[in-house]
Design a protein around this motif. Structure first.
Motif, short mmCIF file in Angstrom:
data_model
loop_
_atom_site.label_atom_id
_atom_site.label_comp_id
_atom_site.label_asym_id
_atom_site.label_seq_id
_atom_site.Cartn_x
_atom_site.Cartn_y
_atom_site.Cartn_z
N SER A 71 17.24 33.09 12.38
CA SER A 71 17.74 34.38 11.89
C SER A 71 18.55 34.21 10.60
O SER A 71 19.62 34.80 10.43
CB SER A 71 18.60 35.07 12.96
N ALA A 72 18.04 33.38 9.69
CA ALA A 72 18.77 33.06 8.46
C ALA A 72 18.69 34.21 7.47
O ALA A 72 17.60 34.71 7.17
CB ALA A 72 18.22 31.79 7.83
N ALA A 73 19.85 34.62 6.99
CA ALA A 73 19.93 35.67 5.97
C ALA A 73 20.70 35.13 4.78
O ALA A 73 21.71 34.44 4.94
CB ALA A 73 20.60 36.92 6.52
N PHE A 74 20.23 35.46 3.58
CA PHE A 74 20.89 34.98 2.37
C PHE A 74 20.75 36.02 1.27
O PHE A 74 19.66 36.56 1.06
CB PHE A 74 20.30 33.65 1.91
N THR A 75 21.86 36.31 0.62
CA THR A 75 21.89 37.32 -0.44
C THR A 75 22.33 36.67 -1.74
O THR A 75 23.27 35.87 -1.75
CB THR A 75 22.85 38.46 -0.08
N ARG A 76 21.66 37.01 -2.83
CA ARG A 76 22.04 36.51 -4.14
C ARG A 76 22.11 37.69 -5.11
O ARG A 76 21.16 38.46 -5.23
CB ARG A 76 21.05 35.47 -4.66
N SER A 77 23.27 37.81 -5.77
CA SER A 77 23.47 38.89 -6.76
C SER A 77 23.18 40.27 -6.16
O SER A 77 22.57 41.13 -6.80
CB SER A 77 22.60 38.66 -8.00
#
Length: 566
Positions: free
Chosen positions: A334-340
């Motif tokens: 359930s990996a979530a990653f946000t950039r900018s």
């Protein structure tokens, strides 16, 4: 300013800076006190018996000699401290940059770090060697002279003392009004540095398009913005320059008028008035120099603020008790990653069994390279987990994690050195036989044989003297020499000619043998060798299965590879 400097340098460098500042302060006081001898000297010299001035002249010479020795020691201490701190600053900055996660190096970081590590550090550390002594003298010596005047005549001394808070207010207000414009000028300077680097790197594209003689609009705009910012910075300091000059001239006029009035009234001798006016003149020069010194100090402070912010940038946290995994299977939960502000991965869950080869396929921006970056812990996930051998990568030490991973990027960077030196980066303690074996497995030996210097051939900055395929072979040889159990491949065969592509594929086959592999791939030849294929879109898994299963399914994966099949 000194507190900010010590904050940037670190506590271990504080003692020499404090000793230097103390020595410079004592030097300024001694200079001011030596000028006090001018009053009895001139009184005797202009009196009825000029011969009485000889003892005072000798005393003044002795005092000035003491000042000269102290000034020499203070300046020498400043230069020594400056060079020592410069070296220490470079080491501290380099060590800190090496600890920052790879994900930090993006955007305009090249221009920012180049501006800070080059002229920025020199400007900031130049404060100790070049600016601190005149600044301390400009503050301490006039103040000492004011108290000397006060000791000889309280009325003239009080008139001089009134100017002290006026000068202080002018300097403080000038600094505050210039802070914003100085910061903007510094920001524009960093942007301009980045544009210059971009312009140099874009030369092949510009020349290939026949536009080498044209002006580079982005660079021109950046330089114009820098010019306007510097103009605003200069104009913001102008009121302070005028105000300080007016204050110094007004002080001298007041002392001259008041001294003449007291002398005409017989309350003070003409010789004393002349001597005090000479002292006032000695106040004027260092005070007027404050404007120039203050401007340079503001520029240095702006650099120190940015250095301090950089040094306060926290690396990814290291676990207090690192865990070492026993296996080398990989898992995203359930990996979530946000950039900018944009969600790059959205609840991604997948597993790669030990020894399995996983191919990541999908459109640009789907999050494929981000998967590799999270596995290597260039970033930490916002939520969920990334595991190696069942252990969260955040629970592993960075050194242990990186020792288990070999990465081959699409864009290979080689250091300006020999081919052998670049291959040995994979494992510096490898013997010559192991290095040669890795080169042969990557078919790098073919490149070495046709180069004039062989193993000693220089690759140039960034590997510029080698072709793209040759650089890839060096990178694969480096990864083979490292012999890590996990291999991450990021589109390593894109944009290669058929000969180099065949050689690189052969090297990759040997690199992948018996290892856990995650590869970003678009070429059919590469994807067919994977045990499992995941088609990503919008940070989520759209399809997954073997190459044959997805091809027969006729879904998005099949459509994505259809042009190559045709």
């Amino acid at each position: 300013m000194i507190r900010m400097l010590l904050s940037v340098l670190g506590p271990e460098h504080a003692p020499p800076v404090r000793r230097t500042v103390a020595l410079m302060t004592v030097t300024g006081i001694v200079e001011g006190l030596s000028y006090a001898l001018l009053v009895p000297l001139l009184r005797a010299l202009l009196g009825s018996t000029p011969g009485d001035a000889v003892p005072w002249l000798i005393a003044f010479g002795a005092a000035f000699s003491v000042f000269a020795i102290l000034r020499y020691r203070a300046d020498l201490s400043g230069f020594r401290a400056g060079t020592t701190l410069l070296r220490g600053m470079y080491h501290r900055l380099g060590d800190h940059l090496a600890r920052l996660p790879m994900g930090w190096y993006g955007g305009n970081r090249v221009g920012e770090v180049s501006a800070l590590a080059g002229p920025g550090v020199l400007q900031a550390m130049g404060v100790i060697a070049h600016l601190l002594a005149p600044f301390v003298a400009a503050c301490v010596t006039p103040l000492t002279i004011v108290f000397v005047i006060l000791a000889f005549d309280w009325r003239l001394g009080l008139a001089a003392l009134i100017a002290v808070p006026v000068v202080a207010v002018i300097q403080v207000r000038t600094g505050r009004s210039s802070a914003a414009t100085d910061e903007e000028a510094a920001r524009r300077g960093t942007e301009a540095t980045g544009r210059v680097i971009e312009y140099l790197q874009a030369q092949p594209v510009l020349r290939a398009g026949g536009r080498a003689e044209e002006r580079f609009r982005l660079l021109d705009d950046s330089l114009r913005d820098l010019q306007r910012a510097n103009r605003r910075s200069t104009l913001s300091a102008l009121p302070g320059v005028v105000g300080l000059t007016f204050t110094v001239q007004a002080l001298f006029t007041v002392l001259l008028t008041l001294g003449a009035f007291l002398a005409l009234g017989g309350e003070i001798g003409a010789a004393e008035v002349v001597a005090i006016l000479v002292l006032a003149t000695r106040c004027a020069d260092p005070l007027l120099s404050l404007t120039d010194i203050d401007g340079k100090l503001r520029g240095a402070r702006s650099v120190l603020v940015r250095l301090d912010a950089l040094l306060r940038t926290e690396p990814l946290p290291e676990p207090p008790e690192p865990v070492r995994p026993e296996r080398h299977d990989l898992e995203f939960e359930s990996a979530a990653f946000t950039r900018s502000g944009r969600a790059v991965l959205d609840g991604l869950s997948l597993t790669v069994h030990e020894g399995q080869k996983l191919a990541l396929v999908g459109p640009s921006g789907a999050g494929k390279s981000t998967v590799l970056q999270l596995l290597a812990r260039f970033h930490d996930v916002d939520s969920g987990a990334v595991r190696v051998g069942g252990v969260d990568v955040r629970s592993m030490s960075t050194d242990d994690l990186m020792s288990r991973i070999a990465i081959v990027f699409q864009d290979v960077y080689l250091f300006d050195g020999t081919i052998e030196e670049n291959v040995r980066l994979g494992r510096p303690d490898a013997d010559d036989a192991e290095v040669r074996a890795a080169a042969t497995a990557a078919r790098l030996d073919e490149v070495i044989e046709r180069l004039p210097g062989g193993w000693s051939a220089n690759v140039g900055e960034g590997g510029a003297l080698l072709s793209g395929g040759e650089r890839q072979r060096v990178s694969i040889a480096r990864a083979l020499l490292k012999d890590a159990p996990i291999v991450l491949l990021d589109e390593v065969t894109s944009a290669l000619d058929p000969v180099n592509e065949a050689a690189v594929h052969e090297g990759i086959e040997r690199l992948m043998a018996g290892r856990t592999v995650v590869m970003v791939a678009h070429r059919l030849r590469t994807v067919e060798r994977a045990d499992h294929v995941v088609f990503l879109d919008g940070g989520r898994i759209a399809e997954e299965g073997s190459h044959g299963e997805l091809a027969r399914l006729g879904g998005r994966y099949a459509g994505f590879l259809e042009p190559q099949i045709a």
